[in-house]
Enzyme design. Structure first.
Site, PDB file in Angstrom:
ATOM      1  N   ARG A  86       0.858  -1.188   0.000  1.00 24.71           N
ATOM      2  CA  ARG A  86       0.000   0.000   0.000  1.00 24.71           C
ATOM      3  C   ARG A  86       0.898   1.243   0.000  1.00 24.71           C
ATOM      4  NH1 ARG A  86      -3.690   2.591   4.844  1.00 24.71           N
ATOM      5  NH2 ARG A  86      -4.904   3.978   3.501  1.00 24.71           N
ATOM      6  N   HIS A  87       0.408   2.327  -0.605  1.00 24.68           N
ATOM      7  CA  HIS A  87       1.169   3.592  -0.570  1.00 24.68           C
ATOM      8  C   HIS A  87       1.425   4.005   0.884  1.00 24.68           C
ATOM      9  CE1 HIS A  87      -2.441   5.570   0.775  1.00 24.68           C
ATOM     10  NE2 HIS A  87      -3.104   4.930  -0.168  1.00 24.68           N
ATOM     11  N   GLY A  88       2.342   4.954   1.061  1.00 30.21           N
ATOM     12  CA  GLY A  88       2.690   5.417   2.409  1.00 30.21           C
ATOM     13  C   GLY A  88       1.706   6.446   2.947  1.00 30.21           C
TER      14      GLY A  88
END
Ligand SMILES: *[C@@H]1O[C@H](CO)[C@@H](O)[C@H](O)[C@H]1NC(C)=O
Ligand SMILES: *[C@@H]1O[C@H](CO)[C@@H](O)[C@H](O)[C@H]1NC(C)=O
Ligand SMILES: *[C@@H]1O[C@H](CO)[C@@H](O)[C@H](O)[C@H]1NC(C)=O
Ligand SMILES: *[C@@H]1O[C@H](CO)[C@@H](O)[C@H](O)[C@H]1NC(C)=O
Length: 458
Positions: A86-88
């Site tokens: 998942r993106h940060g």
């Protein structure tokens, strides 16, 4: 003597009463400070920090914890890694920034209580979130991915090598959303830092058909995404007694009429606490507007939404991820075929960056984090110990890893979520033979066809 004792008791009692009074009239149990963790941080759900699921990272962000991972015997060697990440950490979306601004205005204009945290919000806190921040990756989010990349080098020193990077045996694939593209770039920076390389040709490939498959599954869009009644349980919970109590307590703390507070207001307050912490590392005065039970209710509301919109709530949710499931097994098969035919590996590492919405349906398809009883609007109390907790499953930078090992007895598959080993449901061996995994999922491998599953039958 007696008189002295009585005086002492009176003195102590007096102090207790004074401090109790001071405590009650203040909503700041701890004053808001930098670098302290809000007591409710573990209830932030999908807005939660990765460090909350692996607390050893708080002391050393580059540490890896071997006791959380089961390896096959030392005669095996890792030959491939696919990591779906998942993106940060990111800014709130414009829609939520709007709700946060409205709630901030309500507190500034209408709150009448004289609590410490309220005067702190009114006199010191500024509404600094701007509409254009709309879900963008923040600096902390870049760090999330840089650090994860460096830890993965430690986890897989034979796969994440300079040679593999230079020979094109490492692939980066991302969703087109800016927060994902920038996370992928930060991940690459982490790889280069960790390996001590100045430059390398490694361009991320954008692929929404894989990383945002949920947009392209017509049946999912029609039956769930654009269908209000698909989230009926969420609506009921938000109108139910637990949420009502949270709203009333909030109104009492602010000193405003009950009618001034909606489920959107408490959600906005919860977001303010969560974002100030994940973006700025601050334990802000907003956090003092919730006690632990309130936070558990907010967490449940979020989990219910994920459950019905992305997970077991509707069958199409998990099936919408068939394309990503097949992509994964297709790649693993190719690696296995190649190593069996000529002993080499042409694809050592594949990194795919997407969303919480990318990971949850896939984990659901694999039958993970499934409670015996569905999450409903009416069973908050009995679901206290549920395993479906989005904060544990998909915090920022959440990652699902599939690792192939070449062993004397054949090929094995290890699966990890957020750097912890996971035993696939229905399999007992934590690092099973790859053939046993394929046998276990054979129905999905033979079916689960994106086109068939997502097509509407008019
Ligand atoms: C690693 O994880 C184990 C099990 O959760 C924990 O007991 C231990 O403290 C962790 N190690 C470090 C260095 O924090
Ligand atoms: C992505 O990162 C670059 C530089 O690191 C920055 O200039 C750009 O604004 C970022 N984009 C977003 C959408 O965050
Ligand atoms: C919307 O969801 C409800 C509840 O799951 C379902 O009964 C209904 O068929 C759905 N509507 C559409 C248009 O798919
Ligand atoms: C806040 O107070 C103003 C009047 O001072 C009132 O008009 C407004 O409706 C109040 N807002 C809410 C949400 O109660």
């Amino acid at each position: 003597m007696v008189k002295q004792v009585v005086t002492t008791i009176c003195f102590v009692l007096f102090h207790c009463i004074i401090s109790y009074w001071a405590f009650m009239s203040s909503c700041s149990i701890h004053s808001s400070t930098k670098n302290s963790i809000p007591a409710i941080a573990r209830y932030f759900g999908t807005k939660g920090r990765y460090e909350e699921v692996n607390s050893y990272l708080i002391d050393d962000i580059l540490a890896i914890n071997n006791s959380l991972v089961t390896l096959p015997s030392s005669t095996c060697s890792a030959i491939h890694l696919t990591a779906i990440i998942r993106h940060g950490t990111r800014f709130p979306t414009t829609k939520n920034i709007l709700k946060m601004r409205e709630f901030y205005n309500l507190v500034v204009r209408n709150a009448t209580n004289n609590l410490n945290c309220l005067s702190e919000i009114k006199s010191q806190w500024e509404m600094w979130y701007k509409d254009e921040m709309d879900g963008r990756l923040v600096n902390k989010g870049r760090e999330d991915h840089r650090h994860l990349a460096q830890r993965l080098i430690k986890w897989f020193p034979s796969l994440l090598t300079e040679d593999n990077l230079r020979q094109g045996r490492v692939q980066l694939i991302t969703s087109s959303k800016h927060r994902c593209v920038n996370s992928t770039i930060a991940f690459r920076e982490g790889l280069m830092t960790g390996l001590g390389i100045k430059e390398v040709e490694l361009e991320p490939a954008v692929n929404d058909a894989l990383m945002r498959y949920f947009d392209q599954c017509e049946r999912f869009v029609k039956e769930v995404e654009n269908n209000k009644s698909a989230l009926e349980e969420v609506k009921r919970f938000n109108e139910g007694p637990e949420m009502k109590r949270v709203m009333e307590k909030m109104a009492d703390r602010l000193g405003v009429p009950y009618t001034s507070i909606t489920d959107d207001s408490v959600e906005a307050a919860f977001y303010l606490c969560a974002y100030e912490f994940t973006i700025l590392k601050e334990n802000s005065p907003w956090c003092q507007l919730f006690d632990e039970v309130d936070a558990q209710v907010m967490e449940y509301a979020g989990d219910l939404k994920q459950y019905w919109k992305r997970s077991y709530g509707h069958d199409i949710n998990r099936k919408s991820s068939c394309i990503l499931f097949h992509d994964l097994f297709h790649r693993l098969n190719q690696v296995v075929d190649k190593i069996n035919s000529d002993g080499t590996v042409s694809e050592a590492v594949t990194v795919q960056v997407g969303h919480a919405e990318t990971l949850i349906p896939l984990l659901t398809l694999l039958d993970l984090f499934k409670d015996d009883v569905p999450l409903r609007s009416t069973n908050f109390a009995s679901q206290q110990n549920r395993i479906f907790r989005s904060g544990h499953i998909v915090p920022y930078a959440a990652n699902l890893m599939a690792v192939l090992y070449k062993c004397p007895e054949g090929i094995r598959l290890g699966v990890r979520l957020n750097e912890k080993s996971l035993t696939l449901p229905g399999l007992t061996d934590p690092v099973p033979m790859y053939d046993d995994v394929k046998k276990h999922y054979r129905a999905l491998l033979g079916g689960c066809d994106q086109e068939t599953v997502c097509k509407m039958n008019y």
